[in-house]
Each structure stands twice: as C-alpha cells, then as structure tokens.
Scaffold this motif. Structure first.
Motif, PDB file in Angstrom:
ATOM      1  N   ASN A 126       3.750  -3.313   9.114  1.00  0.00           N
ATOM      2  CA  ASN A 126       3.394  -4.698   8.817  1.00  0.00           C
ATOM      3  C   ASN A 126       3.533  -4.895   7.321  1.00  0.00           C
ATOM      4  N   LEU A 127       4.336  -5.874   6.932  1.00  0.00           N
ATOM      5  CA  LEU A 127       4.556  -6.167   5.520  1.00  0.00           C
ATOM      6  C   LEU A 127       4.481  -7.670   5.312  1.00  0.00           C
ATOM      7  N   GLU A 128       3.584  -8.101   4.461  1.00  0.00           N
ATOM      8  CA  GLU A 128       3.468  -9.509   4.106  1.00  0.00           C
ATOM      9  C   GLU A 128       3.294  -9.597   2.597  1.00  0.00           C
ATOM     10  N   PHE A 129       4.132 -10.419   1.958  1.00  0.00           N
ATOM     11  CA  PHE A 129       4.115 -10.519   0.504  1.00  0.00           C
ATOM     12  C   PHE A 129       4.044 -11.975   0.078  1.00  0.00           C
ATOM     13  N   GLN A 162      -5.839  -3.573  -5.158  1.00  0.00           N
ATOM     14  CA  GLN A 162      -4.838  -4.548  -4.732  1.00  0.00           C
ATOM     15  C   GLN A 162      -4.400  -5.532  -5.816  1.00  0.00           C
ATOM     16  N   SER A 167       2.078  -4.390  -4.135  1.00  0.00           N
ATOM     17  CA  SER A 167       1.549  -4.262  -2.782  1.00  0.00           C
ATOM     18  C   SER A 167       0.863  -2.915  -2.638  1.00  0.00           C
ATOM     19  N   ILE A 169       0.455  -0.258   0.391  1.00  0.00           N
ATOM     20  CA  ILE A 169       0.951   0.046   1.730  1.00  0.00           C
ATOM     21  C   ILE A 169       0.210   1.274   2.235  1.00  0.00           C
ATOM     22  N   ASN A 193      -0.907  -4.349   4.770  1.00  0.00           N
ATOM     23  CA  ASN A 193       0.436  -3.773   4.836  1.00  0.00           C
ATOM     24  C   ASN A 193       0.320  -2.296   5.195  1.00  0.00           C
ATOM     25  N   TYR A 194       1.003  -1.892   6.239  1.00  0.00           N
ATOM     26  CA  TYR A 194       0.925  -0.491   6.651  1.00  0.00           C
ATOM     27  C   TYR A 194       2.250  -0.028   7.237  1.00  0.00           C
TER      28      TYR A 194
END
Length: 408
Positions: A126-129, A162, A167, A169, A193-194
């Motif tokens: 999961n990646l959100e920026f 953070q 990011s 992760i 984000n993982y």
C-alpha cells in the motif's frame, strides 16, 4: 445491450451518472440511446446469485444467462435473439469455446497465497503519497522492518518520524487483522504505507535487508536515499550524516569465524553464491559482481590475485545492521547485489557486511556502543544519548501501556 459502469465517465453517448464508491450502475441501449436502469441493484444481486450447470458448455451457459435475464425483465427478447446470432457467427468463423473451470481451478499466473514459501511473484503493498512539487529538494525514505508479523507500535513510529521523510514504509509480514492499537496516543495513523514479506521471506529477520531492495525496485522518484531501520531502533534524526555516502552505525567488524558463518545461511550460502556466479549470464549481476570485486580490491580486503569469490569463503567479518543508510547513488548497486544474496539465502549481518566492504561508507562516532547487549538492554534509558545516531534495541512494546515506562 447492457453495460455495467464502475466509474462516472460513461460510454460514448451514454449519460454521465454520479455514483458512490461501491454502487454499480447498469445502462441499457435502446436504439441510439443509453437508458440508465434504476433497479441496477437487483440486476447485480441476480448476477451474483446466478449459476450454470458444471456439465454445461460455455456456449450453453451464455444462452441460459441471456434467457434468464429476459425472464427476469432485465433484457428484451430482441437482445436474446441477437446474442444467439452472435454465438452462431463466432462458430461460423471457427471460434472454439474454451472449457469452463470449476472451483478447484488454480490460475498458474495468479500471485502466490502460500505464506510459507519464498517463491513470491507478486506481493501486497500500500502506497499513498501527497502530491509534491518535483522542483523541491529530494527527501529520504524511511523503511522500518519487523522480524516478526507487525502488531503494535506502528502509530508511535509514525508520530516520531513521519514528518521528516518523504514516506515511511513498513516492511515485514503485514496482516491487517493482527494490527493492534492501545490508545489514541499510539494508534495507527492512516493511510499506512507498507510492503508485505511473508514469514518465510523474512525468516525472523534473517533477510531483512531485502526490504530495501523491494522498496528500491518500486522506482520511487525524488528520493534522496533510503534509511533502513529495525522497528526496535531509536533514530536520532537530528544527527548530521553525509547523505551522499552509505552510513552504518559501526561498519565492518573483522571478527573471524563469528557464529553467523556456521549457520545454514552463512558459509553454505556463500558457497552457493560463489558457485552461481561462475555460470551467471545476467548482465546486471555480472556488472554488480565486478563492482563488488573492484570495491574489495580498492579498500584492500583482497590483494594480489585474490578474487571476490575468495573473500566470500574466508568466513571473515560481520556487521550488526539494525540501522543503515543507502544514498540513491548507491541504491542500484545495492539492490542488484543484495537481491542476488537474498536468492541464495545469505544471512542479514553477513550480506550487509559484504556490501559495506565494497563501498565508501561512514560510521557513527558512538559506533559499537549504539548496540545494547545482555543486561544493558534493560538500562537503555540510562545509556541513551542524544549524540548517538541510533540505538538498538528499545522495544516498542514497553510503551504499550500508559504508565512509568512511557515517562522514561
């Protein structure tokens, strides 16, 4: 003709229809016009429950579905007639209907769901920026690894670090139903984000260094470098380091015959690496291995006619590696060499040690004292110094319950 929409863009000539996130919309074409069906929910429910006999062919199932849609007033008889003619045209052109699959069918190209195997061709992430100005300065990424499945402490790590990174992760075995929050002071901040590594891939932290490789292979842009940190490491991020060079808390330790080498993932893995490189035709690996050997020569770990293969088999050195930094300029080399090590199951402390011997790197002034051993682990609050770059271990689980532990 029936179309099911899962966004609001529509087909050519179809009316735009604003919809919720989980609502489907059906539209029926009459002549040259699309008409939105108001009872689309019933159609979706019908299709969800509809079944075809396992003994039927695909052609018969299509005809049966069309007939049932007509009987339930979702299609007209003219639609059914057109479908019949369409299927006849397919057969006239020589089309052969494939066999139907049953519930036991296993797609050979589907991602593995075996959490006990290292053979993973696709993984959960999961990646959100936030959108950023690409002209702004690059920032580093913080990768936090856990030797065991993630449970508690994610929110605390987010609050500590953070704001200072592009990011964070989280890497390791990630099962959302196992994540636990204690209170609002340490609860998980979403989005998280993982990148998931199953327990076999991580093997109690034996291959934690692979986390950085996986993040690098995502191809993130505007990244200054990659910090790797164990979940029980304290990072004093105000300490200045050279972001253009590899950083390690203590660097190479020349301990001979350390216990790591005698394990399954020590000398045996090194021999597998050496044997594999002899017959390897992968240009990226050959290039990385050449650089590896040149680095060992430059920093005088091998001399004269010695080779990188010779050094790999000497059972020499270790690097305790719960914290290190790889600048983007070295990340391609790191990812290629370390993936090769990972594929041969080379142990974490030995793999990072081998890499360090081949690159220009800096170390912390506190060095070895950044690590607490035996009874000192219980005295972390007395041994901690703000002048350290990092300290390991400080177990996050100690701060789970409100009380004096949180006030240390």
């Amino acid at each position: 003709m029936v179309a099911f929409l899962y966004d609001s863009s529509g087909f050519d000539g179809m009316p735009k229809y604003k919809m919720g996130r989980i609502e489907a919309v059906a539209a029926v074409k009459e002549g040259n016009k699309w008409i939105v069906v108001t009872n689309s929910g019933k159609m979706i429910e019908f299709l969800h429950k509809w079944k075809c006999s396992k003994r039927a062919s695909l052609e018969k199932c299509i005809l049966k579905l069309t007939k049932d849609l007509v009987e339930n007033n979702f299609l007209g008889q003219q639609d059914a007639n057109l479908m019949g003619m369409f299927l006849e045209d397919l057969k006239a052109m020589g089309f052969e209907f494939p066999d139907l699959v049953d519930e036991n069918y296993v797609d050979p190209y589907a991602p593995s769901i075996d959490e006990t195997s290292k053979s993973v061709n696709c993984r959960r992430v999961n990646l959100e920026f936030d959108l950023i100005n690409p002209k702004e300065d690059e920032k580093p990424v913080l990768i936090v690894a856990n030797n065991y499945p993630w449970k508690y402490g994610i929110g605390l790590i987010q609050r500590l670090y953070q704001p200072y990174f592009a990011s964070i992760i989280f890497c390791g075995s990630w099962y959302p139903d196992q994540i636990e929050d204690e209170d609002n002071f340490t609860s998980t901040i979403h989005p998280v984000n993982y990148i998931h590594m199953n327990p076999a891939e991580m093997t109690r932290g034996y291959f934690g260094y692979h986390c950085l490789t996986l993040v690098k292979e995502m191809g993130l842009s505007n990244v200054e470098g990659y910090f790797f940190m164990a979940d029980d490491t304290v990072f004093n991020l105000w300490q200045r380091i050279d972001y253009s060079r590899v950083h390690h808390l203590h660097g190479y330790l020349s301990e001979l015959n350390c216990v790591f080498w005698d394990r399954e993932n020590g000398l045996k893995a090194a021999k597998s690496i050496v044997e594999s490189i002899k017959n390897n035709n992968d240009s990226k690996i050959i290039k990385a291995w050449k650089r590896f050997e040149n680095g060992l020569t430059r920093y005088r770990y091998i001399k004269g006619n010695e080779t990188a293969e010779d050094e790999m088999l000497k059972k020499r050195g270790k690097s305790i590696s719960d914290f290190f930094y790889i600048p983007t300029s070295e990340s391609d080399y790191y990812a290629t060499l370390m993936r090769f090590f990972y594929e041969h199951e080379f142990f974490h402390e030995l793999a990072v040690n081998a890499f360090l011997k081949s690159v220009n790197h800096q170390t912390s002034l506190v060095g070895w004292d950044s690590y607490l051993w035996r009874e000192k682990r219980f005295l972390w609050d007395k041994l901690y110094s703000k002048d350290m770059v990092g300290m390991h271990p400080v177990k996050i689980s100690m701060f789970r319950k409100p009380g004096k532990q949180r006030r240390k």
